[in-house]
Write a protein that holds these residues in place. Structure first.
Motif, PDB file in Angstrom:
ATOM      1  N   GLN A 131     -14.401  50.426  -0.111  1.00  0.00           N
ATOM      2  CA  GLN A 131     -14.135  48.998   0.311  1.00  0.00           C
ATOM      3  C   GLN A 131     -12.640  49.137   0.977  1.00  0.00           C
ATOM      4  O   GLN A 131     -11.732  49.422   0.286  1.00  0.00           O
ATOM      5  N   ASN A 132     -12.303  48.840   2.243  1.00  0.00           N
ATOM      6  CA  ASN A 132     -11.319  48.943   2.864  1.00  0.00           C
ATOM      7  C   ASN A 132     -10.416  47.720   3.271  1.00  0.00           C
ATOM      8  O   ASN A 132     -11.176  46.874   3.824  1.00  0.00           O
TER       9      ASN A 132
ATOM     10  N   THR B  50      -8.247  45.343   5.215  1.00  0.00           N
ATOM     11  CA  THR B  50      -7.525  45.349   6.473  1.00  0.00           C
ATOM     12  C   THR B  50      -7.089  44.120   6.782  1.00  0.00           C
ATOM     13  O   THR B  50      -7.206  43.226   6.043  1.00  0.00           O
TER      14      THR B  50
ATOM     15  N   GLN C  38      -8.134  42.308   9.098  1.00  0.00           N
ATOM     16  CA  GLN C  38      -9.162  41.490   9.542  1.00  0.00           C
ATOM     17  C   GLN C  38     -10.263  41.562   8.446  1.00  0.00           C
ATOM     18  O   GLN C  38     -11.424  41.067   8.802  1.00  0.00           O
ATOM     19  N   GLY C  39      -9.928  41.586   7.170  1.00  0.00           N
ATOM     20  CA  GLY C  39     -10.782  41.554   6.103  1.00  0.00           C
ATOM     21  C   GLY C  39     -11.194  42.806   5.587  1.00  0.00           C
ATOM     22  O   GLY C  39     -10.655  43.883   5.943  1.00  0.00           O
ATOM     23  N   ILE C  40     -12.180  42.652   4.694  1.00  0.00           N
ATOM     24  CA  ILE C  40     -12.506  43.694   4.062  1.00  0.00           C
ATOM     25  C   ILE C  40     -13.746  44.749   4.915  1.00  0.00           C
ATOM     26  O   ILE C  40     -14.670  43.957   5.444  1.00  0.00           O
ATOM     27  N   LYS C  41     -13.622  45.914   5.029  1.00  0.00           N
ATOM     28  CA  LYS C  41     -14.618  46.724   5.838  1.00  0.00           C
ATOM     29  C   LYS C  41     -15.186  47.714   4.783  1.00  0.00           C
ATOM     30  O   LYS C  41     -14.349  48.317   3.853  1.00  0.00           O
ATOM     31  N   GLN C  42     -16.427  47.981   4.927  1.00  0.00           N
ATOM     32  CA  GLN C  42     -16.926  48.961   4.283  1.00  0.00           C
ATOM     33  C   GLN C  42     -17.259  50.396   5.073  1.00  0.00           C
ATOM     34  O   GLN C  42     -17.809  50.442   6.351  1.00  0.00           O
ATOM     35  N   THR C  43     -16.848  51.506   4.392  1.00  0.00           N
ATOM     36  CA  THR C  43     -17.240  52.572   4.796  1.00  0.00           C
ATOM     37  C   THR C  43     -17.962  53.184   3.781  1.00  0.00           C
ATOM     38  O   THR C  43     -17.982  53.361   2.756  1.00  0.00           O
TER      39      THR C  43
END
Length: 124
Positions: free
Chosen positions: A32-33, A35, A37-42
């Motif tokens: 979970q990253n 940013t 712009q919110g939390i983004k998952q990779t």
């Protein structure tokens, strides 16, 4: 109340006899990253692994030879299992660990850890 069930399994289409425990598993790295712009998952690729345990040692050497457990260059096999009414096949299977043990009470077991390249959902 828990459900009583067993997981039937097969190697290259042939039933695995006298198996007592089967544990197919999938894992993958998920990050979970945070940013602006919110939390983004990779996430990474799925990694498949199974463990199977035999509670008897009689004629297990035949099974170990079939899956080429002790070969330096095993060719790999397909490992299928049923979960409920669905069948899953793990391909490119290679044994990564073998552990045989007994205890002073006469109990014996043979456990194999198997790594797999991919999974096919036969009912999808």
């Amino acid at each position: 109340m828990s459900e009583y069930a067993s997981i039937p399994c097969r190697v290259d289409g042939a039933d695995v006899p006298a198996v007592s425990d089967v544990g197919p598993a999938m894992s993958r790295t998920v990050n979970q990253n945070a940013t602006t712009q919110g939390i983004k998952q990779t996430h990474g690729q799925c990694k498949f692994q199974s463990t199977i345990t035999f509670k008897t040692l009689n004629d297990r050497s035949t099974f170990l030879r079939k899956v080429e457990a002790y070969k330096n260059q095993p060719k790999g096999f397909n490992f299928s299992y049923d979960l409920g009414g669905d069948t899953f096949t793990l391909t490119g299977s290679i044994v990564s660990a073998v552990q045989a043990q007994t205890d002073q009470d006469g109990a014996a077991s043979l456990q194999l850890t198997i790594m797999h390249e991919d999974l096919i959902d036969e009912n999808a």
